[in-house]
Design an enzyme around this catalytic site. Sequence first.
Site, short mmCIF file in Angstrom:
data_model
loop_
_atom_site.label_atom_id
_atom_site.label_comp_id
_atom_site.label_asym_id
_atom_site.label_seq_id
_atom_site.Cartn_x
_atom_site.Cartn_y
_atom_site.Cartn_z
N HIS A 67 -3.45 2.26 7.86
CA HIS A 67 -2.09 2.81 7.79
C HIS A 67 -2.01 3.87 6.68
O HIS A 67 -1.46 4.95 6.89
CB HIS A 67 -1.10 1.66 7.54
CG HIS A 67 0.33 2.08 7.40
ND1 HIS A 67 1.30 1.77 8.33
CD2 HIS A 67 0.97 2.80 6.44
CE1 HIS A 67 2.46 2.28 7.94
NE2 HIS A 67 2.29 2.90 6.78
N GLU A 68 -2.56 3.56 5.51
CA GLU A 68 -2.48 4.50 4.38
C GLU A 68 -3.34 5.74 4.63
O GLU A 68 -2.92 6.86 4.31
CB GLU A 68 -2.90 3.82 3.08
CG GLU A 68 -2.09 2.58 2.68
CD GLU A 68 -0.59 2.75 2.80
OE1 GLU A 68 -0.09 3.88 2.74
OE2 GLU A 68 0.10 1.73 2.98
N GLY A 99 0.81 -1.21 0.00
CA GLY A 99 0.00 0.00 0.00
C GLY A 99 0.84 1.25 0.00
O GLY A 99 1.98 1.25 0.49
N HIS A 143 -1.67 8.26 6.67
CA HIS A 143 -0.72 9.09 5.91
C HIS A 143 -1.40 10.36 5.39
O HIS A 143 -0.77 11.42 5.31
CB HIS A 143 -0.16 8.31 4.71
CG HIS A 143 1.06 7.48 5.03
ND1 HIS A 143 2.25 8.04 5.46
CD2 HIS A 143 1.27 6.15 4.97
CE1 HIS A 143 3.14 7.08 5.64
NE2 HIS A 143 2.58 5.91 5.36
N GLN A 167 3.19 10.09 0.27
CA GLN A 167 4.47 9.37 0.25
C GLN A 167 5.22 9.54 -1.07
O GLN A 167 6.42 9.30 -1.14
CB GLN A 167 4.26 7.87 0.50
CG GLN A 167 3.91 7.52 1.93
CD GLN A 167 3.75 6.03 2.10
OE1 GLN A 167 2.75 5.45 1.69
NE2 GLN A 167 4.75 5.37 2.67
N CYS A 220 6.98 0.53 7.03
CA CYS A 220 6.54 1.65 6.18
C CYS A 220 7.71 2.03 5.29
O CYS A 220 8.83 2.18 5.77
CB CYS A 220 6.13 2.82 7.07
SG CYS A 220 5.59 4.28 6.15
N LEU A 221 7.45 2.20 4.00
CA LEU A 221 8.54 2.57 3.08
C LEU A 221 9.14 3.92 3.44
O LEU A 221 10.29 4.20 3.09
CB LEU A 221 8.03 2.61 1.63
CG LEU A 221 7.81 1.26 0.92
CD1 LEU A 221 7.37 1.51 -0.51
CD2 LEU A 221 9.06 0.40 0.95
#
Lengths: 170, 181
Positions: A139-140, A47, A143, A52, A97-98
Amino acid sequence: MAVLPVLVYPHPLLKQKAPSLSPGDPQGLRALEDLEDTMSAHPGCVGLAAPQVGCLARAVVVDVSRSVRPCENHGRLKLLNPDVLEATQWKIGREGCLSFPDLLANVKRAQRIRLKAFNEWWEKMDLVFTGFEAVALQHEIDHLDGILFLDRIRSSKDLFERRKPQSAAL
Amino acid sequence: MKKQVALSAIGKDQPGIVAALSKVFFENQCNLEDSSMTRLKGDFAVLLLISLPENRTPEDLRRAVEPVAQKWGLVFSMRELSPEEMELEASGTLPYTLVVYGVDHPGIVYRLARAAADEKINITDLRTHVTTGAQAPLYSLVMEVEVPGARVAEAFGEKLEALKKELKVEVSFKAAEAEEL
């Protein structure tokens, strides 16, 4: 359409709240395409949220069918202006997380959520998600509000350094 | 009468340290009550609270641990707890968790710990990590604290807001909730 670099903390955009897209805004579709391309370029990534990749808009893609661990899923989700209406069945799980390539954290998330959003054609959706797919969506969506997973840690035993590369990254 | 000792040991990490130490305690009928053990880079550190049986003195245990520590290259120290210390329980304090992360620079821990100490806030657990970010090293810290009261928590929260700007870090300070799942 492009594979964009994923912003890493402390990039200031990651802590900003993204404004809602106006219905029909073509920026939404562009953001989704970029997110999809970028996610595809990162194996194990399930995701991504628009901030991001440097785009302050309320757009996310989630695809937990890419996870190494099989789980219930709706395939590739491309959502605009997503909004969590209900969240129940809270459980603690480990996330990466990236935007924080070296850290993992235990985070409490709902295992069942009801979500209101628009799809890429600006059609209204009202869906229920469970398990890891629900976790990834939360989570997304966090963001989009500038909330990062480290902001949700509740104990000193909940933060870990990633010792080997790649578990599911969000 | 119950006897308890606190033991700390640190040495170069290798497989077998925990087994070697716990063997000593087991053979001396000691009970491992509380422990925290972790590896930091190449070092392994051990903190233990051990209760001793009637027929063993802290000195007996020290003599038993010594050759093992030597063999495994551990620096260790031991201290007997007083009866008051054994009874000690945190009372009337509120548990809180502080999470701080940001670009690494000297003084983050000091400034936070100083601010806590000034409010008589007791740090009960602290973990920090420095990870190499793409642009700059990322410092992350999670601190568990006991706060003397709700008003102190509020005052400390305000101090943290000021420190957040000054240290250019992200801060979250929340009451530690019991997880009921």
